[in-house]
Write an enzyme that holds these catalytic residues in place. Structure first.
Site, mmCIF file in Angstrom:
data_model
loop_
_atom_site.group_PDB
_atom_site.id
_atom_site.type_symbol
_atom_site.label_atom_id
_atom_site.label_comp_id
_atom_site.label_asym_id
_atom_site.label_seq_id
_atom_site.Cartn_x
_atom_site.Cartn_y
_atom_site.Cartn_z
ATOM 1 N N ASP A 174 0.866 -1.166 0.000
ATOM 2 C CA ASP A 174 0.000 0.000 0.000
ATOM 3 C C ASP A 174 0.915 1.233 0.000
ATOM 4 O O ASP A 174 2.113 1.119 0.289
ATOM 5 C CB ASP A 174 -0.882 -0.033 1.259
ATOM 6 C CG ASP A 174 -1.698 1.219 1.419
ATOM 7 O OD1 ASP A 174 -2.327 1.649 0.438
ATOM 8 O OD2 ASP A 174 -1.699 1.795 2.536
ATOM 9 N N LEU A 175 0.386 2.388 -0.342
ATOM 10 C CA LEU A 175 1.233 3.591 -0.409
ATOM 11 C C LEU A 175 1.109 4.462 0.859
ATOM 12 O O LEU A 175 2.021 4.532 1.681
ATOM 13 C CB LEU A 175 0.847 4.414 -1.645
ATOM 14 C CG LEU A 175 1.564 5.740 -1.804
ATOM 15 C CD1 LEU A 175 3.029 5.528 -2.187
ATOM 16 C CD2 LEU A 175 0.884 6.601 -2.867
ATOM 17 N N ASP A 176 -0.076 5.107 0.963
ATOM 18 C CA ASP A 176 -0.270 6.085 2.045
ATOM 19 C C ASP A 176 -0.215 5.404 3.424
ATOM 20 O O ASP A 176 -0.997 4.503 3.701
ATOM 21 C CB ASP A 176 -1.632 6.770 1.887
ATOM 22 C CG ASP A 176 -1.726 7.574 0.594
ATOM 23 O OD1 ASP A 176 -0.881 8.444 0.385
ATOM 24 O OD2 ASP A 176 -2.656 7.317 -0.195
ATOM 25 N N THR A 231 1.845 10.022 4.225
ATOM 26 C CA THR A 231 0.879 10.970 3.671
ATOM 27 C C THR A 231 -0.471 10.916 4.370
ATOM 28 O O THR A 231 -1.308 11.791 4.144
ATOM 29 C CB THR A 231 0.669 10.693 2.172
ATOM 30 O OG1 THR A 231 0.647 9.281 2.008
ATOM 31 C CG2 THR A 231 1.757 11.294 1.330
ATOM 32 N N LYS A 278 -8.868 5.502 6.019
ATOM 33 C CA LYS A 278 -7.595 4.955 5.521
ATOM 34 C C LYS A 278 -7.867 3.828 4.533
ATOM 35 O O LYS A 278 -8.664 2.925 4.812
ATOM 36 C CB LYS A 278 -6.736 4.456 6.680
ATOM 37 C CG LYS A 278 -6.119 5.592 7.466
ATOM 38 C CD LYS A 278 -5.110 5.094 8.481
ATOM 39 C CE LYS A 278 -4.497 6.256 9.234
ATOM 40 N NZ LYS A 278 -3.630 5.812 10.330
ATOM 41 N N SER A 290 -2.590 0.558 -4.367
ATOM 42 C CA SER A 290 -3.069 1.721 -3.614
ATOM 43 C C SER A 290 -4.381 2.259 -4.162
ATOM 44 O O SER A 290 -4.644 2.166 -5.364
ATOM 45 C CB SER A 290 -2.007 2.835 -3.697
ATOM 46 O OG SER A 290 -2.534 4.062 -3.262
ATOM 47 N N ALA A 291 -5.194 2.834 -3.276
ATOM 48 C CA ALA A 291 -6.448 3.453 -3.702
ATOM 49 C C ALA A 291 -6.219 4.855 -4.259
ATOM 50 O O ALA A 291 -7.110 5.463 -4.850
ATOM 51 C CB ALA A 291 -7.400 3.544 -2.507
ATOM 52 N N LYS A 329 -11.013 -0.900 -1.621
ATOM 53 C CA LYS A 329 -10.769 -1.777 -0.468
ATOM 54 C C LYS A 329 -11.922 -1.572 0.524
ATOM 55 O O LYS A 329 -12.342 -0.432 0.682
ATOM 56 C CB LYS A 329 -9.439 -1.421 0.213
ATOM 57 C CG LYS A 329 -8.215 -1.553 -0.686
ATOM 58 C CD LYS A 329 -6.983 -0.932 -0.017
ATOM 59 C CE LYS A 329 -5.821 -0.838 -0.985
ATOM 60 N NZ LYS A 329 -4.655 -0.130 -0.430
ATOM 61 N N GLU A 331 0.065 -3.313 4.629
ATOM 62 C CA GLU A 331 -1.074 -2.386 4.737
ATOM 63 C C GLU A 331 -1.140 -1.694 6.087
ATOM 64 O O GLU A 331 -0.820 -2.305 7.109
ATOM 65 C CB GLU A 331 -2.377 -3.178 4.588
ATOM 66 C CG GLU A 331 -3.081 -3.040 3.280
ATOM 67 C CD GLU A 331 -3.625 -1.648 2.981
ATOM 68 O OE1 GLU A 331 -3.697 -0.795 3.891
ATOM 69 O OE2 GLU A 331 -3.968 -1.409 1.821
ATOM 70 N N ASP A 332 -1.588 -0.443 6.101
ATOM 71 C CA ASP A 332 -1.791 0.255 7.380
ATOM 72 C C ASP A 332 -3.275 0.448 7.679
ATOM 73 O O ASP A 332 -3.611 1.000 8.722
ATOM 74 C CB ASP A 332 -1.109 1.628 7.372
ATOM 75 C CG ASP A 332 -1.824 2.610 6.476
ATOM 76 O OD1 ASP A 332 -2.232 2.209 5.359
ATOM 77 O OD2 ASP A 332 -2.009 3.773 6.881
HETATM 78 C C1 BG6 Z 1 -5.570 5.800 0.171
HETATM 79 C C2 BG6 Z 1 -5.613 6.612 1.440
HETATM 80 O O1 BG6 Z 1 -4.290 5.268 -0.006
HETATM 81 O O2 BG6 Z 1 -5.882 6.624 -0.957
HETATM 82 C C3 BG6 Z 1 -6.951 7.307 1.578
HETATM 83 O O3 BG6 Z 1 -5.394 5.758 2.538
HETATM 84 C C4 BG6 Z 1 -7.219 8.145 0.335
HETATM 85 O O4 BG6 Z 1 -6.939 8.101 2.736
HETATM 86 C C5 BG6 Z 1 -7.156 7.265 -0.899
HETATM 87 O O5 BG6 Z 1 -8.496 8.748 0.425
HETATM 88 C C6 BG6 Z 1 -7.368 8.052 -2.192
HETATM 89 O O6 BG6 Z 1 -6.269 8.882 -2.387
HETATM 90 P P1 BG6 Z 1 -6.211 10.108 -3.387
HETATM 91 O O7 BG6 Z 1 -4.761 10.516 -3.371
HETATM 92 O O8 BG6 Z 1 -6.631 9.578 -4.738
HETATM 93 O O9 BG6 Z 1 -7.147 11.144 -2.882
HETATM 94 MG MG MG Z 2 -2.681 3.202 3.582
#
Ligand code: BG6
Ligand code: MG
Length: 219
Positions: A10-12, A18, A46, A115-116, A146, A170-171
Site C-alpha cells: 500500500d502507499l499512504d 501521507t 484509511k 493503492s487506492a 478496499k 497495509e496500514d
Molecule cells: C488511500 C488513502 O491510499 O488513498 C486514503 O489511505 C485516500 O486516505 C485514498 O483517500 C485516495 O487517495 P487520493 O490521493 O486519490 O485522494
Molecule cells: Mg494506507
C-alpha cells in the site's frame, strides 16, 4: 515450493507518511461544514477512495449534499492535499522501507504497489522509488475500493503470481480485510489494536528483519 512471491505495498501510511496530509485536508472540509472529524474517525478513511471518504465524512455530520457540492469539495480536498506534497522528496519515505525494497530486489521478488490513491505515481516519482516497482495498480485502475480485493488481485495477476503466493503490506483495516479476502498473507504496518485482523503486525519497517522476509519467500 515457489520462491518468487508477490510483495504488494500500500502507499499512504506504509511507504510514505501521507496519511497525515489526507487527514489535514479532510479536516478542513469537515470544519467548513461544521462536522466534528477526529483522528479516530480518520481510521475509517484509511485505504478508502476519495469519493467514499467524503461520503463517510458527510455521514458523520448527517449532511445531505448535491452532487455539485460534493464534486466541488472533492476538488478542494485534492488541491489542498497536493499543496502538502509540493516539496516532497526522498526524506518522506518512511523509515525502513528502502531497506525492505532493496532486500526484495536483491532476492528477485515481485514488487507491486496496490493503492487506492490517484496520486500514487507522482508520489513515487518525487520520493525517488518508482523504479523499485515492477507493477503499479492505483486508484485510476480499479473500480472497487478496499476492502474489495480488486486492487491486490490485479497486482498479483500483472506480476503473474498466484494470490496465495502474495504478501500485502497495509496500514488500514480496509486493506487488511482486502488482503484476507484475496487469501493473501496480510502484514499490518501500525498498531495492533487497530490491525488485529492481520496475519502479522509490525509497528513499522524498522522492526522487520531479513529473517521474516526470508520466511515469507520460502513458505
Ligand atoms: C488511500 C488513502 O491510499 O488513498 C486514503 O489511505 C485516500 O486516505 C485514498 O483517500 C485516495 O487517495 P487520493 O490521493 O486519490 O485522494
Ligand atoms: Mg494506507
Amino acid at each position: 515450493m515457489n520462491n518468487k512471491k508477490a510483495f504488494i505495498f500500500d502507499l499512504d501510511g506504509v511507504i510514505v507518511d501521507t496519511a497525515k496530509y489526507h487527514f489535514l485536508a479532510w479536516q478542513k472540509i469537515a470544519k467548513s461544514l461544521n462536522i466534528n472529524f477526529t483522528l479516530e474517525d480518520n481510521e475509517l478513511l484509511k485505504g478508502v477512495s476519495r469519493v467514499r471518504s467524503l461520503d463517510i465524512i458527510l455521514g458523520l455530520g448527517n449532511v445531505q449534499a448535491s452532487q455539485e457540492d460534493k464534486d466541488k469539495w472533492l476538488i478542494q480536498k485534492n488541491e489542498d492535499y497536493l499543496s502538502y506534497l509540493v516539496d516532497m522528496d526522498e526524506s518522506e519515505v518512511l523509515p525502513g522501507v528502502l531497506k525492505i525494497l532493496k532486500l526484495l530486489k536483491d532476492k528477485n521478488q515481485g514488487i507491486a504497489l496496490g493503492s487506492a490513491s490517484k496520486n500514487a505515481r507522482p508520489i513515487l516519482e518525487k520520493t525517488g522509488i518508482l523504479s523499485y516497482f515492477d507493477v503499479i495498480v492505483d486508484g485510476n485502475d480499479v473500480t472497487n475500493a478496499k476492502p474489495d480485493p480488486e486492487v491486490f488481485l490485479k497486482a498479483a495477476q500483472l506480476l503473474n503470481i498466484d494470490p496465495k503466493n502474495s504478501i500485502v503490506f497495509e496500514d488500514s483495516v480496509a486493506g487488511i480485510q482486502a488482503a484476507n479476502i484475496a487469501e493473501m498473507v496480510s502484514v499490518g504496518i501500525g498498531e495492533e489494536t487497530i490491525l488485529h485482523e492481520a496475519d502479522f503486525i509490525f509497528k513499522d519497517f524498522t522492526v522487520m528483519d531479513e529473517n521474516f522476509i526470508e520466511s515469507l519467500i520460502t513458505k
